[in-house]
Structure formats: C-alpha cells, structure tokens
Enzyme design. Structure first.
Site, PDB file in Angstrom:
ATOM      1  N   ASP A   1       0.803  -1.018   0.343  1.00  0.00           N
ATOM      2  CA  ASP A   1      -0.383   0.580  -0.301  1.00  0.00           C
ATOM      3  C   ASP A   1       0.833   1.408  -0.331  1.00  0.00           C
ATOM      4  OD1 ASP A   1      -1.825  -1.601   0.133  1.00  0.00           O
ATOM      5  OD2 ASP A   1      -3.281  -0.981   1.707  1.00  0.00           O
TER       6      ASP A   1
ATOM      7  N   CYS B   1       1.147  -7.975   5.270  1.00  0.00           N
ATOM      8  CA  CYS B   1       0.766  -6.777   4.778  1.00  0.00           C
ATOM      9  C   CYS B   1      -0.541  -6.854   4.990  1.00  0.00           C
ATOM     10  CB  CYS B   1       1.838  -6.709   4.068  1.00  0.00           C
ATOM     11  SG  CYS B   1       3.319  -6.028   3.937  1.00  0.00           S
ATOM     12  N   ASP B   2      -1.382  -5.646   4.312  1.00  0.00           N
ATOM     13  CA  ASP B   2      -2.796  -5.281   4.942  1.00  0.00           C
ATOM     14  C   ASP B   2      -3.518  -6.080   4.231  1.00  0.00           C
ATOM     15  OD1 ASP B   2      -0.185  -3.482   4.436  1.00  0.00           O
ATOM     16  OD2 ASP B   2      -1.997  -1.696   5.316  1.00  0.00           O
TER      17      ASP B   2
ATOM     18  N   CYS C   1       5.795  -2.866   8.391  1.00  0.00           N
ATOM     19  CA  CYS C   1       6.074  -0.896   9.211  1.00  0.00           C
ATOM     20  C   CYS C   1       5.618  -1.168  10.185  1.00  0.00           C
ATOM     21  CB  CYS C   1       4.678  -0.947   8.590  1.00  0.00           C
ATOM     22  SG  CYS C   1       5.998   0.167   6.491  1.00  0.00           S
TER      23      CYS C   1
ATOM     24  N   SER D   1      -5.026   4.497   5.446  1.00  0.00           N
ATOM     25  CA  SER D   1      -4.134   3.386   6.385  1.00  0.00           C
ATOM     26  C   SER D   1      -4.397   3.598   7.963  1.00  0.00           C
ATOM     27  CB  SER D   1      -2.573   4.553   5.781  1.00  0.00           C
ATOM     28  OG  SER D   1      -1.281   3.845   6.488  1.00  0.00           O
TER      29      SER D   1
ATOM     30  N   GLU E   1      -6.249   3.686   0.030  1.00  0.00           N
ATOM     31  CA  GLU E   1      -6.103   4.577   1.440  1.00  0.00           C
ATOM     32  C   GLU E   1      -5.521   6.020   0.726  1.00  0.00           C
ATOM     33  OE1 GLU E   1      -4.847   0.858   4.096  1.00  0.00           O
ATOM     34  OE2 GLU E   1      -3.592   2.524   2.854  1.00  0.00           O
TER      35      GLU E   1
END
Length: 548
Positions: A80, A120-121, A192, A467, A442
């Site tokens: 993202d 991750c997302d 992250c 986000s 996002e």
C-alpha cells in the site's frame, strides 16, 4: 484424507505421474502422509515480504519432519505504501483475489491442509477469508514487523515520509532536506514499525487463534521467527491429523476477542473493513456497530505509532499479545486456538514486562477503545480512530472544502489551484469508495500531508479508507458511499459539517429536503477503469463496503 483420491484410485494414476514429474517421491504417494499446501506471498517488492522465502523453507522443514508432504505456490501482494497516490485502487480488490487464489490451489490439488505465509495489509485478511471459506485445516504465519532506525535519539521509518511530503508541500521543508532523509527512513525486512494495518491484522490473527502464540509481535529479523515458522509447519500436520478446522477456532467469541484487543491497542480502522469479511466467510455475521459497542467498554491500554511513540518491538519486549490478553482477561471470552491451548490459558500465562507500554485497564491511556463509529445525516456509519485524535478536535465544526482527487487536495495544500485550505476546514473526499473510486484506496497521502503541512484544526472525511498510519480527525468508511447515493456526494464547498466523537455524530448542516434535491443532481466523476476495476465497481454498486 482429501489427498487419498490422488494416492489410491486407479483413475488418478496419471495424476500421480504428474506429481512425480514435479518431484514427489513415489513412497510419499504410497504413504498416509498428508499433502500440505503453502501459500507463500514472498516477493522482493514489499519489505514485509522479502524474507518470506526463508520462513517458507522452515515451514517446509517442519511439515516434512512431522510426516507431511509440502507443496508451495505464490500469492500476490500489493504494498500500500508504494501503490498509494500512484495507483492504489487495486489494493483492496487483491484481498478477494488472494482468497480466490488459495481456494483454486487447495481444492484443485486435493490438499489436506495449508499454511499461509503472509505479511501486510490485504494478504493476511485474504488468507483468513480463505481459511473460513474452505474450512480445511489451516494455520497462518505472519512474517513480523521491521525495527525502526534510531538517529539523534529519534525513531525513523518509511511511513514518516508521508508526513515529510506534507512539510514540503506546506513550505516547511525543502525538497533537498526531504531527500536527505531517505537513508535513515529505510529499515529493512518486516511490516512497517507501528500499529498500521499489517501489524493490526497480524494481532487479529493471533487473537483469533489462527497463528502460534507470539507470532504477531516477533520481529521479522528475530531468530525466533524462523523457529515459529518451523513449528507452524509441524503444527499444520497435527491439525490435519486431529481434524481441527478454522471454523472450530474462528467462532463468534474469537472474533469478539479480536475486536476487543484491537480496541485496546488502538489498531487500524481497516480492521473494521476486514474482520466482518473474514467472519462472513466463516459463516458469522458481524455488524459494524459491534466495533463501537466493544470500544465503549474497552479501555485503550497501548499507544503504538502512529498514536504514540512505542513500536511493535516495544510491544513484543513488553510481553506481546499474551500480556495484552492478561490485562484484558476479565473482558474476554474463551475460545480455541491452533496452539492446542485456549485464549484464557494463554492469557493466564501472559506477563506484562513494561507497565508503560501495556497499561492496566484501571489506568489506561484513554477510557474507551481505539475506534468510534459515527452516524448522522452525512452517514449511516463512519469510522474514526478516536485515540489518535487530539482532545481539542473531538468536537469540531467547520466549512467543507470538497476535492475529487488526492492531487487536487495536495495542490491546495501547496497553495495551487482555486482552493486554499485554512485552519478549521473540513476536507471532504467523496467518490473514493469500493464502487466510486473504485477499489476504496487509502488516504494516507492527504491525511499525512495535512498534518505535515502544520495544520492542527483541519478534519478530513471520505468514503474511502485510511492507512493504519493515519492520525488526527480523519473519518473514513462513510456509508453509504457517494457513488451509491450517499449524502457525502451532495456536500459542497462552504457547507458546515458538525463532528462530535463523544456523541458519535456526523452531520452536515442542511435540511433533509435540500439534501434530497442535491442528491438528484449528483454526477459521479469519470474514472479510467481496468477490467478488474469495472468488475469490482459492479460488485459493490448498491451495497456497502462490508459486502452487505
């Protein structure tokens, strides 16, 4: 076992020849060894995924040592942070693509169980959706977070770059100064550093009971992550032999526990988007209002980046998710996990090793949970991360400034174009939903640009999503979305918007008749669409972002 049809029947003799051509031993085909799939989302584009091949190798080793036969294939992943502002409309649709990918591979090849190696997302939610949908033995291995860099006593990481963009656009930093920050922001492997969507969903996975204890907070570079990978491989073989399936684990109590932990930690608002879809695939209906109900009775006991200064490494050092469960034990319901232990047993064993990182429920950072669900004449429902909102912005009203694209908004921050953003404004970004954008991108670039430009009293409202890195008075997931006739599409420059988080209200100061008249004249902006985006728009035309 499902794989017996490949191993035993005369009709599948050619199938066995094909498997042997791919390297499967004849002795494995003549045994009772379960066939275990590994959905590996490795790629060398996303920092959270660059190490997943190494973890997958450990998973394979664990499967073999436990008496299984591993089969691996690739799963796509969108970063993202890289796609944002450039072309992010395909990110959320990739979630369904991942669930479909796993369904195709597992069922087509008669696998007995499978492991999702993820980070991750959208990848982790897509894998959990597949687990609930297929209801075959499954376990998830999340790849772990990155560690922030330290320079001059400050933490640095890639996501701070979005705020730096705002500082440049607002004239508070030169482009040369911004570019000089690049080396210190690069952190290496892992998702992250803060409680963004990737790490939020890793925590949700662990609390749902679908990953090994400790998996969510162990860093990508921690040697213990490879041990977890090996044990994950061994455990999936045991789950197949014990016939323990995801719907035995992902029950309503497990989802309520996951939401409660998310509220206590102050996780990403995207959890409100993902958890109901995972539950739906597991045969459980969750309304968005359950997030608000649980949030009202769950204190916020952690302050991780972006709401605070602690990172995932700090949460792990403080005892990880078992310690959080220990704090919340009076509020939890018991449920099973892939570990063979229940959530209550894990909570009993948890120990808090840092009282400031994980506070007690009697001395929280905030008396309610991370997310609030608002409603009013501007939205049937909308979501805000209330623990990341400054106290003096919990109630706010101001004139609307409407933008149809992120670029228009960034130009306004930079002083270009016809509109100028001023303190007190409420920025409105309509037509960003699943059908309107389409793909529900996002909005981290505009939210962090507003913050980076130095604005303290500017709110943002969108029918898109945010986000997990977003902070400030940013309200997303507005339903119904503008494309489907939602009131947000009728807002014009200068309309006064009233926000009251404690009262859970979101209104525009217009009469019902004026709103109706305006909505009759609304025309969605033209968007260039790929075939995939056209199909996604059709799927969400007339329904909400939760697929209902």
């Amino acid at each position: 076992m499902r794989s017996d049809v490949l191993k035993r029947d005369i009709e599948t003799l050619p199938h066995r020849a094909l498997l042997m051509s791919a390297g499967v031993k004849q002795s494995d085909l003549e045994s009772d060894k379960p066939f275990i799939g590994i959905a590996n989302s490795y790629n060398n584009i996303i920092p959270g995924h660059i190490h997943l091949n190494e973890l997958t190798n450990e998973v394979k080793r664990g499967i073999i040592d436990a008496g299984g036969v591993p089969f691996e294939w690739g799963v796509p992943g969108v970063c993202d942070g890289i796609a944002m502002y450039v072309e992010m409309r395909l990110s959320l649709p990739s979630r369904e693509n991942i669930a479909d990918n796993i369904e195709i591979m597992v069922l087509s090849h008669s696998l007995d169980g499978w492991v999702g190696v993820t980070n991750c997302d959208k990848i982790t939610p897509g894998m959990l959706m597949a687990a609930g949908r297929l209801n075959l033995p499954a376990i998830i291995l999340t790849g772990g977070a990155m560690k922030a860099n330290r320079s001059d006593g400050e933490k640095h990481h890639p996501i701070e770059g979005f705020s730096i963009v705002g500082r440049v656009k607002g004239g508070l930093m030169s482009e040369e100064e911004a570019r000089a920050m690049l080396p210190v922001m690069a952190c290496g492997a892992g998702s992250c550093v803060g409680l963004y969507t990737a790490n939020t969903m890793a925590i949700v996975t662990e609390v749902l009971g679908m990953s090994l204890t400790g998996c969510a907070t162990t860093l990508a570079t921690d040697p213990d992550k490879k041990r977890q990978a090996y044990e994950t491989g061994r455990r999936i073989v045991e789950l197949v032999k014990e016939d323990i399936k995801p719907r035995d684990i992902m029950v309503r109590a497990a989802f309520e526990n996951a939401i409660r932990v998310d509220m206590a930690l102050g996780g990403s608002t995207n959890a409100v988007l993902h958890i109901p879809m995972i539950a739906k695939e597991a045969g459980i209906e969750l309304n968005v209002n359950i997030f608000d109900e649980i949030s009202r009775e769950t204190p916020n006991i952690c302050r991780l980046i972006p709401a605070g200064t602690h990172e995932m490494a700090d949460l792990d050092r403080a005892g990880g998710i078992p310690a959080v469960l220990h704090r919340l034990r009076p509020l939890l319901k018991d449920s099973a996990t892939v570990n063979g232990r229940t959530i209550m047993e894990i909570a009993d064993e948890g120990r808090v090793l840092d009282e400031e990182v994980i506070r007690s429920i009697d001395e929280p950072y905030f008396p309610e949970g991370g997310i609030a669900v608002l409603s009013g004449n501007l939205a049937n429902s909308a979501v805000v991360k209330q623990t990341a909102v400054d106290e003096d912005m919990m109630v706010h009203s101001g004139p609307a400034k409407v933008f149809m694209s992120e670029k228009e908004l960034l130009d306004a921050i930079e002083g270009k174009g016809d509109k100028i953003i001023e303190e007190g404004d409420v920025v409105v970004l309509p037509f960003q939903g699943p059908a309107g954008a389409p793909g529900m991108p996002e909005m981290l670039t505009p939210t962090d640009a507003i913050k980076g430009a130095g604005f303290k009293h500017v709110a943002l409202i969108t029918d898109g999503r945010f986000s997990g890195a977003t902070s400030g008075l940013c309200i997303g997931h507005v339903e119904m979305e503008a494309y489907n006739g939602g009131a947000i599409g009728a807002v014009r420059d200068g309309d006064v918007i009233e926000i009251d988080i404690p009262r859970r209200s979101l209104n525009v100061r217009l009469s019902e008749s004026e709103l109706r008249d305006r909505l009759k004249r609304v025309k969605p902006p033209h968007r260039e669409l790929t075939p995939l985006l056209e199909a996604y728009r059709k799927k969400f035309t007339g329904i909400n972002c939760y697929g209902r």
